[in-house]
Design a protein around this motif. Structure first.
Motif, mmCIF file in Angstrom:
data_model
loop_
_atom_site.group_PDB
_atom_site.id
_atom_site.type_symbol
_atom_site.label_atom_id
_atom_site.label_comp_id
_atom_site.label_asym_id
_atom_site.label_seq_id
_atom_site.Cartn_x
_atom_site.Cartn_y
_atom_site.Cartn_z
ATOM 1 N N UNK A 514 11.988 72.526 -7.698
ATOM 2 C CA UNK A 514 12.738 71.563 -8.524
ATOM 3 C C UNK A 514 12.499 70.126 -8.070
ATOM 4 N N UNK A 515 11.252 69.847 -7.678
ATOM 5 C CA UNK A 515 10.877 68.514 -7.226
ATOM 6 C C UNK A 515 10.024 67.835 -8.284
ATOM 7 N N UNK A 516 9.728 66.572 -8.062
ATOM 8 C CA UNK A 516 9.003 65.791 -9.061
ATOM 9 C C UNK A 516 7.824 65.061 -8.430
ATOM 10 N N UNK A 517 6.799 64.826 -9.266
ATOM 11 C CA UNK A 517 5.648 64.045 -8.802
ATOM 12 C C UNK A 517 6.063 62.596 -8.546
ATOM 13 N N UNK A 518 7.188 62.181 -9.100
ATOM 14 C CA UNK A 518 7.644 60.805 -8.914
ATOM 15 C C UNK A 518 7.898 60.501 -7.439
ATOM 16 N N UNK A 519 8.352 61.521 -6.708
ATOM 17 C CA UNK A 519 8.620 61.321 -5.275
ATOM 18 C C UNK A 519 7.333 60.975 -4.537
#
Length: 554
Positions: A514-519
């Protein structure tokens, strides 16, 4: 009362009760008795016995009383030391030095005729050690021209006199003593440097025979004097190296034989000379110092140090090599000296030297000037050695030289440097590693990403809102942000340059967590804006633009 109690005995401030020996006013007898007590005290402390209590039992009551009286008189004399007393001591020293000089000139071939004057000179050098208890009087000592007379004794034909002079100078320059008086420290150090003390010490080092304990102590004390001076005035390091100390240290490191304390001290001094000093790093390379360091480290490629002190020597050698590699010309010398092959072999052998070799390798391949070393490392099949260390951090790091975080930081830094500097076939071999065994190395990359992201988030929660921006950034770097940046840089590089399956695997793992490439993009934008001072400005600008392009394509 044991030896420690005897030697640490502090008499009360009350007036001494008269004893049966107090009626004797003969100065010579008092000095003789004090010398006897001093000799007995030294003999007691040096005596090796499996049962120390037996050594104490061998001391007679008369000897016990003599040692106590020695401690008392030493204390009394220390309290009474004033300008008149110092002038008397110095005058006595000058008289004995002059007498010895005259006797040697008069009877050059008859040692028995000048030996007594030699003993008297050596004795006064021992007595002059009391001057080290009065740093406030150092300007007076300098004014009385003691320093040139002491330095002249460094070249005395009798090595015992030379060693006694070194011992006295070491005590006079003790940093703790000098810190008690700024004026005294300045006067003494100025006088010593004016008379070229380091050059004289280096000349004297060559003639000392370290198989003789007293002369080995003289070598140790000579290095201690230089260390004291460099601690007070770091700028002295350049002059010390130019005056021959750097060459002497390299020659001392090459001496074959069992490990000893002076070899360790010489290596520590080398570390001091190289620390934050590009002039000395360059000089080290010019006099083949890189080859000497590699030769000394080669001893530990298949054998661990035998004790803690030798392990410290090995770590110092690694640190000196890392420091030397910060001077760009030395990287080429490291490459030609087959330093990469040695480091690669050490990594394979899994000895204590593995930690140090990993750190050296990181220094050798980093930045724009690490290109040749990066390509050579791939050519010598270094990837086969490096990636097992990337996949699994050693649980029990030998001697705890590295923490698991330090190990992971160095490995990630090396891989990032390889991706940055390798071209052609070498770069392709590197990227293909991330597709092997169903992209297991991509899985490991993302595991490290989440590990260090969590660490950084914890640090962010603990930061003080009033903290300076630069200070908070440094704290975050130390808390795991630097390794996170390296890991995410590798993610961007392999996702962009490798087959589509690599990027697909990265996105798959991000979705599962539930992570994002934005990080990753945010971390890398911050990294691009803080590339530091490494390399020229043109290279940094190109690197920043390259990272921003990778972010846009991700």
């Amino acid at each position: 009362m044991d030896v420690g109690e005897l030697l640490n005995y502090k008499p009360s401030q009350a007036v001494k009760r008269p004893g049966e020996n107090d009626e004797e006013d003969d100065d010579d007898r008092q000095k003789k008795m004090r010398r006897l007590a001093r000799a007995k005290a030294k003999e007691m402390t040096r005596r090796s016995s499996p049962t120390p209590s037996l050594a104490i039992d061998t001391i007679t009551e008369e000897e016990r009383a003599e040692i106590l009286r020695f401690v008392e008189t030493e204390h009394t004399e220390g309290e009474a030391l004033d300008e008149a007393a110092i002038k008397k001591i110095v005058l006595n020293f000058e008289k004995r030095a002059l007498k010895n000089r005259e006797m040697r000139i008069k009877f050059p071939d008859s040692p028995e005729k000048f030996m007594e004057s030699e003993l008297e000179l050596h004795e006064i050098l021992q007595e002059m050690r009391i001057l080290a208890t009065a740093p406030d009087y150092y300007p007076l000592i300098v004014k009385l021209q003691v320093i040139p007379s002491l330095l002249e004794l460094l070249s005395h034909d009798n090595s015992d006199v030379a060693v006694g002079s070194i011992e006295l100078l070491q005590e006079l320059t003790d940093v703790d003593i000098l810190n008690e008086s700024d004026e005294g420290a300045e006067a003494l150090v100025d006088a010593l440097l004016e008379h070229q003390i380091i050059a004289l010490l280096v000349q004297n080092l060559d003639r000392l025979d370290e198989t003789v304990k007293e002369e080995a102590d003289g070598v140790h004390n000579s290095l201690a004097i230089v260390e004291n001076l460099t601690e007070l005035r770091p700028e002295i390091c350049v002059d010390a190296a130019k005056q021959g100390l750097l060459q002497w240290i390299l020659k001392r490191l090459k001496v074959k034989g069992p490990f000893d304390a002076n070899k360790l001290y010489a290596c520590e001094m080398l570390s001091i000379l190289l620390q934050d000093n590009d002039v000395n790093r360059s000089l080290l390379g010019d006099i083949d110092g890189i080859d000497v360091l590699l030769q000394q480290l080669a001893i530990y490629k298949r054998h661990d140090p035998t004790n803690a002190e030798e392990n410290e020597l090995m770590q110092n050698l690694f640190n000196c090599l890392c420091s030397a590699l910060m001077c760009i010309p030395n990287r080429d010398k490291f490459l030609k000296g087959e330093g990469l092959q040695l480091m690669n072999l050490m990594l394979r052998e899994k000895k204590t030297s593995r930690n140090g070799s990993l750190k050296v390798l990181d220094y050798a391949v980093s930045g724009p000037h690490g290109k040749d070393n990066c390509n050579k490392f791939v050519d010598i099949l270094g990837l086969r050695t490096l990636f097992p260390l990337f996949m699994k951090t050693p649980k029990k790091n030998r001697k705890r030289v590295f923490s698991s975080e330090e190990h992971e930081e160095h490995v990630a830094s090396i891989i990032a440097s390889l991706l940055r500097n390798c071209r052609g076939g070498q770069r392709q071999r590197l990227i293909s590693k991330f597709t092997e065994n169903d992209h297991e190395k991509v899985d490991r990359l993302m595991e490290l990403h989440f590990k260090y992201l969590e660490k950084v988030e914890t640090i962010d929660e603990q930061l003080d809102e009033n903290m300076d921006e630069d200070e908070s950034y440094i704290k975050r770097l130390e808390g795991g942000l630097f390794t996170l940046q390296l890991v995410d840089y590798i993610v961007l590089e392999v996702s962009n340059a490798g087959p589509p399956s690599i990027k697909a695997r990265v996105l798959q793992i991000l979705n599962l967590r539930n992570a994002s490439v934005k990080t990753i993009r945010h971390v890398m934008r911050e990294y691009a804006g803080n590339l530091g001072d490494e390399g020229e400005k043109e290279w940094r600008d190109q690197e920043e633009q390259h990272i921003l392009n990778l972010i846009d394509k991700f």
